[in-house]
Design an enzyme around this catalytic site. Structure first.
Site, mmCIF file in Angstrom:
data_model
loop_
_atom_site.group_PDB
_atom_site.id
_atom_site.type_symbol
_atom_site.label_atom_id
_atom_site.label_comp_id
_atom_site.label_asym_id
_atom_site.label_seq_id
_atom_site.Cartn_x
_atom_site.Cartn_y
_atom_site.Cartn_z
ATOM 1 C CG ASN A 124 1.808 -6.239 6.265
ATOM 2 O OD1 ASN A 124 2.642 -7.060 6.772
ATOM 3 N ND2 ASN A 124 0.659 -6.763 6.138
ATOM 4 C CG HIS A 126 0.220 4.822 3.785
ATOM 5 N ND1 HIS A 126 0.269 3.772 4.874
ATOM 6 C CD2 HIS A 126 -0.716 3.972 3.263
ATOM 7 C CE1 HIS A 126 -0.564 2.760 4.877
ATOM 8 N NE2 HIS A 126 -1.495 2.967 3.678
ATOM 9 C CB ALA A 136 -1.010 -0.044 1.317
#
Length: 269
Positions: free
Chosen positions: A192, A222, A126
């Site tokens: 992750n 993110h 991601a």
């Protein structure tokens, strides 16, 4: 023609199966599922008329039946099946990067791959910019920081609940700051990306991870900050989830498919 095995049968596996069905150079050979869930796994094979088999044990896969296993089952799937597949000479493409925060598992996978010839490839998942980070690491990195901002509901069921009142936050609140390895261990379903950023750059123990609950956000954000001989990188990505599952990153699913598609290409990007 690449023969692909899906590990798992959830939303990301379903997305991958749908995309692979239209690929002329990829064949879905089967699904590896937990005992008792064969019907759920078989449903991934039937809609596209792909045929294929359903296995519940990696040891039961006939030699030569599978070229690459696509791990869509989370940390448990990689822990349970990764070493066996690598030892059998089957490459594994995985999104379960945070599982490698466990040194024993990382060592077992390394040992199995060297013995059997299988290779574990980590899909970026991601986050963007992993190619730049791995390139920058060649020249030398001085610092890498990963920051995850999620709505309070995204941290439910995690250690964040012990630190923050997630239902009453009025503004962004940090609930973890420390090495990416510790973030991956404490937040196995949420970190992750932290592990991916770390392994691409300075490593799990030298990469700082910051986790924030932010009630002003409707999705996951993110952020990556890195400095080194290459210069400075600042990246921010607002991710969306798969339409059918609010817990699964759309970009993570796309990343898995892209990584395997690349294996089937003559000219690769």
């Amino acid at each position: 023609m690449l023969s692909i095995l899906l590990i798992g049968y959830g939303p990301i596996a379903a997305y991958a199966a749908e995309k692979f069905a239209s690929e002329p150079d990829i064949r879905l050979a089967g699904v590896l599922a937990r005992p008792g869930r064969e019907d759920a796994a078989r449903a991934l094979l039937d809609p596209g008329g792909a045929g294929g088999a359903v296995w519940t044990d990696a040891a039961a896969i006939p030699p030569g039946a599978v070229d690459i296993a696509a791990d869509c089952a989370g940390h448990a799937g990689l822990s349970m099946h990764g070493a066996g597949l690598l030892a059998a000479g089957i490459d594994v493409v995985s999104l379960s990067v945070g599982a490698l925060a466990d040194p024993a598992l990382a060592e077992a996978l390394e040992r199995a791959g060297r013995a059997g010839g299988g290779c574990l490839e980590l899909a970026p998942g991601a986050i963007a910019g992993i190619d730049a980070l791995t390139a920058a690491a060649v020249g030398g990195l001085s610092s890498v920081r990963y920051i995850a901002r999620k709505p309070p509901a995204g941290w439910k069921g995690t250690p964040a609940e012990e630190i923050l009142d997630l239902d009453r936050l009025q503004g962004p609140a940090e609930h973890f700051r420390g090495p990416a390895r510790e973030a991956a261990r404490r937040y196995p379903k949420n970190a992750n990306v932290a592990a991916m950023v770390a392994l691409a750059g300075l490593g799990l123990d030298e990469t700082e991870a910051v986790l924030i609950a932010d009630p002003t956000l409707s999705g996951n954000r993110h952020e990556v900050e890195a400095e080194g001989d290459f210069g400075r990188l600042v990246l921010a990505l607002d991710g969306r989830t798969l339409p059918d599952n609010p817990k699964s990153s759309a970009l993570a699913a796309m990343s898995l498919v892209r990584t395997i598609r690349r294996r089937a290409r003559v000219i690769r990007i």
